[in-house]
Write a protein that holds these residues in place. Sequence first.
Motif, short mmCIF file in Angstrom:
data_model
loop_
_atom_site.label_atom_id
_atom_site.label_comp_id
_atom_site.label_asym_id
_atom_site.label_seq_id
_atom_site.Cartn_x
_atom_site.Cartn_y
_atom_site.Cartn_z
N MET A 23 0.83 -1.21 0.00
CA MET A 23 0.00 0.00 0.00
C MET A 23 0.87 1.26 0.00
O MET A 23 0.58 2.22 -0.71
CB MET A 23 -0.94 0.01 1.22
N ILE A 24 1.91 1.24 0.78
CA ILE A 24 2.80 2.40 0.84
C ILE A 24 3.51 2.61 -0.50
O ILE A 24 3.61 3.74 -0.98
CB ILE A 24 3.80 2.25 2.01
N GLY A 29 3.87 5.84 -5.55
CA GLY A 29 4.04 5.78 -7.00
C GLY A 29 4.98 4.69 -7.48
O GLY A 29 5.36 4.67 -8.65
N GLN A 30 5.34 3.76 -6.62
CA GLN A 30 6.24 2.65 -6.98
C GLN A 30 5.40 1.47 -7.46
O GLN A 30 5.33 0.44 -6.80
CB GLN A 30 7.09 2.27 -5.76
N ARG A 31 4.77 1.62 -8.62
CA ARG A 31 3.80 0.63 -9.12
C ARG A 31 4.38 -0.76 -9.32
O ARG A 31 3.75 -1.76 -8.98
CB ARG A 31 3.22 1.10 -10.45
N ILE A 83 12.53 2.30 6.53
CA ILE A 83 12.99 2.63 5.18
C ILE A 83 12.62 4.06 4.81
O ILE A 83 13.30 4.66 3.99
CB ILE A 83 12.48 1.62 4.12
N ALA A 84 11.58 4.62 5.41
CA ALA A 84 11.19 6.03 5.29
C ALA A 84 11.36 6.58 3.87
O ALA A 84 12.17 7.47 3.63
CB ALA A 84 11.95 6.88 6.30
N LEU A 85 10.58 6.06 2.96
CA LEU A 85 10.66 6.51 1.58
C LEU A 85 10.10 7.91 1.41
O LEU A 85 9.18 8.31 2.10
CB LEU A 85 9.87 5.55 0.69
N SER A 155 4.42 18.19 6.05
CA SER A 155 3.59 17.56 5.02
C SER A 155 4.48 16.75 4.10
O SER A 155 5.70 16.91 4.10
CB SER A 155 2.81 18.63 4.24
N GLU A 156 3.85 15.88 3.31
CA GLU A 156 4.60 15.03 2.38
C GLU A 156 4.27 15.43 0.96
O GLU A 156 3.14 15.27 0.51
CB GLU A 156 4.21 13.57 2.59
N PRO A 157 5.25 15.97 0.24
CA PRO A 157 4.98 16.30 -1.17
C PRO A 157 4.86 15.02 -1.99
O PRO A 157 5.53 14.03 -1.72
CB PRO A 157 6.23 17.10 -1.58
#
Length: 171
Positions: A23-24, A29-31, A83-85, A155-157
Amino acid sequence: MLTILIAIFVIQIVYVSFFTLRMIMTLKGQRYIAAGLSSIEIIIYVLGLNMVLQYLDEPISLIVYAVGYGIGVLVGTWIEDKIALGYVTLKVIINDPESSLPNHLRDLGYGVTTWLGSGRDGHRLMLEVLARRKNCNKLYTSILERDPKAFIVTSEPTRLHGGFWAKATRK
C-alpha cells in the motif's frame, strides 16, 4: 496443533507486513514494486487462510490469525518507518526575522526557502524546508534546538520538480 498455530501466526505477520508495504509503495508511485509485492502477498494470504479454514473447529486458530494480523500491521509500519521513503516539507514560522536558522539548516544540507510573513504580533520569518523522510526527526530536533518556540507543520509532497534538489530527487 501448536506448530499450525505458530505457522498461522507467522504467515499473518508476513502477509500483513507485505500488504502494508504494498500500500505504501502504491501511494508513493512505486507501481512495479507494489505489483511484485502483491504477487507474493496473495500467495502468503491464501496459505494462511487455507490453514485457518482447515481448523475452523478450533477457535484458537481464528484468534491467532487475528492477533497475527494486528501484529503484522505493527511490523509493516515499523519496517516502513525504517525505510522512510520519500520526502517531507516542513513549514516553519519563527518570531525572529533575523534568525540564523535558515543558514544553519542549509549548512546541514537541507533545502530552505525563506520569506517574511506578518503575524498578529508583527513580522515573522517563514521557512519551507525540504528533507528526506528518514531525516525528518533529525531536522525537527535541529529546528527546535535553535528555536524551541518555532511553529512547525509537516507535510509530504507527492511530486517534486526543479530546485537545487532536482537531480538528487530523481535518483
